[in-house]
Design a protein around this motif. Structure first.
Motif, PDB file in Angstrom:
ATOM      1  N   GLY A 193      -3.810 -33.721  58.974  1.00  0.00           N
ATOM      2  CA  GLY A 193      -4.954 -33.603  58.082  1.00  0.00           C
ATOM      3  C   GLY A 193      -6.254 -33.293  58.790  1.00  0.00           C
ATOM      4  O   GLY A 193      -7.321 -33.372  58.200  1.00  0.00           O
ATOM      5  N   GLY A 194      -6.180 -32.940  60.057  1.00  0.00           N
ATOM      6  CA  GLY A 194      -7.376 -32.589  60.830  1.00  0.00           C
ATOM      7  C   GLY A 194      -8.024 -31.318  60.312  1.00  0.00           C
ATOM      8  O   GLY A 194      -7.632 -30.770  59.279  1.00  0.00           O
ATOM      9  N   PRO A 195      -8.991 -30.814  61.048  1.00  0.00           N
ATOM     10  CA  PRO A 195      -9.733 -29.638  60.578  1.00  0.00           C
ATOM     11  C   PRO A 195      -8.853 -28.397  60.441  1.00  0.00           C
ATOM     12  O   PRO A 195      -7.917 -28.185  61.206  1.00  0.00           O
ATOM     13  N   LYS A 196      -9.178 -27.593  59.438  1.00  0.00           N
ATOM     14  CA  LYS A 196      -8.483 -26.333  59.182  1.00  0.00           C
ATOM     15  C   LYS A 196      -9.279 -25.204  59.824  1.00  0.00           C
ATOM     16  O   LYS A 196     -10.498 -25.193  59.777  1.00  0.00           O
ATOM     17  N   THR A 197      -8.555 -24.260  60.441  1.00  0.00           N
ATOM     18  CA  THR A 197      -9.181 -23.093  61.047  1.00  0.00           C
ATOM     19  C   THR A 197      -8.725 -21.857  60.289  1.00  0.00           C
ATOM     20  O   THR A 197      -7.535 -21.681  60.055  1.00  0.00           O
ATOM     21  N   GLU A 198      -9.675 -21.011  59.898  1.00  0.00           N
ATOM     22  CA  GLU A 198      -9.360 -19.775  59.176  1.00  0.00           C
ATOM     23  C   GLU A 198     -10.149 -18.631  59.789  1.00  0.00           C
ATOM     24  O   GLU A 198     -11.255 -18.821  60.273  1.00  0.00           O
ATOM     25  N   ASP A 199      -9.554 -17.437  59.752  1.00  0.00           N
ATOM     26  CA  ASP A 199     -10.266 -16.241  60.213  1.00  0.00           C
ATOM     27  C   ASP A 199      -9.615 -15.030  59.573  1.00  0.00           C
ATOM     28  O   ASP A 199      -8.455 -15.084  59.146  1.00  0.00           O
ATOM     29  N   SER A 200     -10.362 -13.948  59.482  1.00  0.00           N
ATOM     30  CA  SER A 200      -9.839 -12.702  58.916  1.00  0.00           C
ATOM     31  C   SER A 200     -10.670 -11.544  59.437  1.00  0.00           C
ATOM     32  O   SER A 200     -11.749 -11.737  59.990  1.00  0.00           O
ATOM     33  N   GLY A 201     -10.141 -10.344  59.262  1.00  0.00           N
ATOM     34  CA  GLY A 201     -10.874  -9.180  59.714  1.00  0.00           C
ATOM     35  C   GLY A 201     -10.208  -7.896  59.261  1.00  0.00           C
ATOM     36  O   GLY A 201      -9.170  -7.923  58.590  1.00  0.00           O
ATOM     37  N   ALA A 202     -10.786  -6.780  59.643  1.00  0.00           N
ATOM     38  CA  ALA A 202     -10.276  -5.466  59.259  1.00  0.00           C
ATOM     39  C   ALA A 202     -10.373  -4.530  60.450  1.00  0.00           C
ATOM     40  O   ALA A 202     -11.197  -4.723  61.346  1.00  0.00           O
ATOM     41  N   THR A 203      -9.510  -3.513  60.443  1.00  0.00           N
ATOM     42  CA  THR A 203      -9.455  -2.533  61.526  1.00  0.00           C
ATOM     43  C   THR A 203      -9.149  -1.162  60.946  1.00  0.00           C
ATOM     44  O   THR A 203      -8.353  -1.052  60.007  1.00  0.00           O
ATOM     45  N   ARG A 204      -9.752  -0.138  61.505  1.00  0.00           N
ATOM     46  CA  ARG A 204      -9.452   1.241  61.082  1.00  0.00           C
ATOM     47  C   ARG A 204      -8.412   1.843  62.018  1.00  0.00           C
ATOM     48  O   ARG A 204      -8.287   1.444  63.166  1.00  0.00           O
ATOM     49  N   GLY A 205      -7.706   2.849  61.518  1.00  0.00           N
ATOM     50  CA  GLY A 205      -6.741   3.572  62.340  1.00  0.00           C
ATOM     51  C   GLY A 205      -5.618   2.712  62.841  1.00  0.00           C
ATOM     52  O   GLY A 205      -5.318   2.699  64.029  1.00  0.00           O
ATOM     53  N   THR A 206      -4.991   1.948  61.966  1.00  0.00           N
ATOM     54  CA  THR A 206      -3.963   0.997  62.372  1.00  0.00           C
ATOM     55  C   THR A 206      -2.721   1.143  61.506  1.00  0.00           C
ATOM     56  O   THR A 206      -2.641   2.039  60.677  1.00  0.00           O
ATOM     57  N   THR A 207      -1.775   0.242  61.695  1.00  0.00           N
ATOM     58  CA  THR A 207      -0.548   0.236  60.899  1.00  0.00           C
ATOM     59  C   THR A 207      -0.326  -1.157  60.330  1.00  0.00           C
ATOM     60  O   THR A 207      -0.933  -2.128  60.777  1.00  0.00           O
ATOM     61  N   ASN A 208       0.572  -1.255  59.365  1.00  0.00           N
ATOM     62  CA  ASN A 208       0.893  -2.534  58.760  1.00  0.00           C
ATOM     63  C   ASN A 208       1.458  -3.503  59.811  1.00  0.00           C
ATOM     64  O   ASN A 208       1.065  -4.672  59.871  1.00  0.00           O
ATOM     65  N   ASN A 209       2.375  -3.027  60.641  1.00  0.00           N
ATOM     66  CA  ASN A 209       2.981  -3.899  61.652  1.00  0.00           C
ATOM     67  C   ASN A 209       1.943  -4.428  62.643  1.00  0.00           C
ATOM     68  O   ASN A 209       2.001  -5.594  63.046  1.00  0.00           O
ATOM     69  N   ARG A 210       1.016  -3.592  63.042  1.00  0.00           N
ATOM     70  CA  ARG A 210      -0.026  -4.036  63.965  1.00  0.00           C
ATOM     71  C   ARG A 210      -0.879  -5.138  63.343  1.00  0.00           C
ATOM     72  O   ARG A 210      -1.250  -6.107  64.017  1.00  0.00           O
ATOM     73  N   MET A 211      -1.183  -5.029  62.075  1.00  0.00           N
ATOM     74  CA  MET A 211      -2.001  -6.043  61.404  1.00  0.00           C
ATOM     75  C   MET A 211      -1.230  -7.356  61.247  1.00  0.00           C
ATOM     76  O   MET A 211      -1.790  -8.431  61.413  1.00  0.00           O
ATOM     77  N   GLU A 212       0.058  -7.274  60.921  1.00  0.00           N
ATOM     78  CA  GLU A 212       0.888  -8.484  60.823  1.00  0.00           C
ATOM     79  C   GLU A 212       0.910  -9.221  62.171  1.00  0.00           C
ATOM     80  O   GLU A 212       0.745 -10.437  62.219  1.00  0.00           O
ATOM     81  N   LEU A 213       1.108  -8.497  63.244  1.00  0.00           N
ATOM     82  CA  LEU A 213       1.149  -9.108  64.571  1.00  0.00           C
ATOM     83  C   LEU A 213      -0.224  -9.586  65.014  1.00  0.00           C
ATOM     84  O   LEU A 213      -0.352 -10.646  65.649  1.00  0.00           O
ATOM     85  N   PHE A 214      -1.266  -8.859  64.702  1.00  0.00           N
ATOM     86  CA  PHE A 214      -2.614  -9.244  65.100  1.00  0.00           C
ATOM     87  C   PHE A 214      -3.010 -10.583  64.482  1.00  0.00           C
ATOM     88  O   PHE A 214      -3.659 -11.399  65.146  1.00  0.00           O
ATOM     89  N   ALA A 215      -2.592 -10.816  63.244  1.00  0.00           N
ATOM     90  CA  ALA A 215      -2.918 -12.096  62.595  1.00  0.00           C
ATOM     91  C   ALA A 215      -2.308 -13.271  63.352  1.00  0.00           C
ATOM     92  O   ALA A 215      -2.919 -14.332  63.463  1.00  0.00           O
ATOM     93  N   VAL A 216      -1.119 -13.088  63.894  1.00  0.00           N
ATOM     94  CA  VAL A 216      -0.464 -14.172  64.652  1.00  0.00           C
ATOM     95  C   VAL A 216      -1.074 -14.320  66.038  1.00  0.00           C
ATOM     96  O   VAL A 216      -1.320 -15.430  66.508  1.00  0.00           O
ATOM     97  N   ILE A 217      -1.353 -13.210  66.695  1.00  0.00           N
ATOM     98  CA  ILE A 217      -1.877 -13.244  68.058  1.00  0.00           C
ATOM     99  C   ILE A 217      -3.316 -13.742  68.104  1.00  0.00           C
ATOM    100  O   ILE A 217      -3.716 -14.453  68.999  1.00  0.00           O
ATOM    101  N   ARG A 218      -4.086 -13.376  67.128  1.00  0.00           N
ATOM    102  CA  ARG A 218      -5.495 -13.712  67.078  1.00  0.00           C
ATOM    103  C   ARG A 218      -5.659 -15.203  67.189  1.00  0.00           C
ATOM    104  O   ARG A 218      -6.432 -15.808  67.763  1.00  0.00           O
TER     105      ARG A 218
END
Length: 66
Positions: free
Chosen positions: A41-66
């Motif tokens: 129940g500790g603090p929640k961390t959230e983040d989001s963003g956008a990128t141009r010139g990318t692919t769906n797979n890159r965005m899926e992986l970027f969310a995990v790596i970030r």
């Protein structure tokens, strides 16, 4: 007799990680997001963003790596 070794490691903290990423195939603009919540129940961390010139797979992986 060899010395007796003891471990003083703190208990592991458990987390739940939710991620998502997507990309529009026509414009190649993608987005990613994640939410990381501690199981105790500790603090929640959230983040989001956008990128141009990318692919769906890159965005899926970027969310995990970030």
């Amino acid at each position: 007799m060899p010395p007796k070794w003891t471990s003083h490691k703190p208990p592991l903290t458990q987390f739940t990680l939710y991620t998502d990423g997507s990309c529009l195939s026509t414009t190649k603009v993608g987005g990613w997001a994640y939410t990381l919540q501690r199981a105790d129940g500790g603090p929640k961390t959230e983040d989001s963003g956008a990128t141009r010139g990318t692919t769906n797979n890159r965005m899926e992986l970027f969310a995990v790596i970030r």
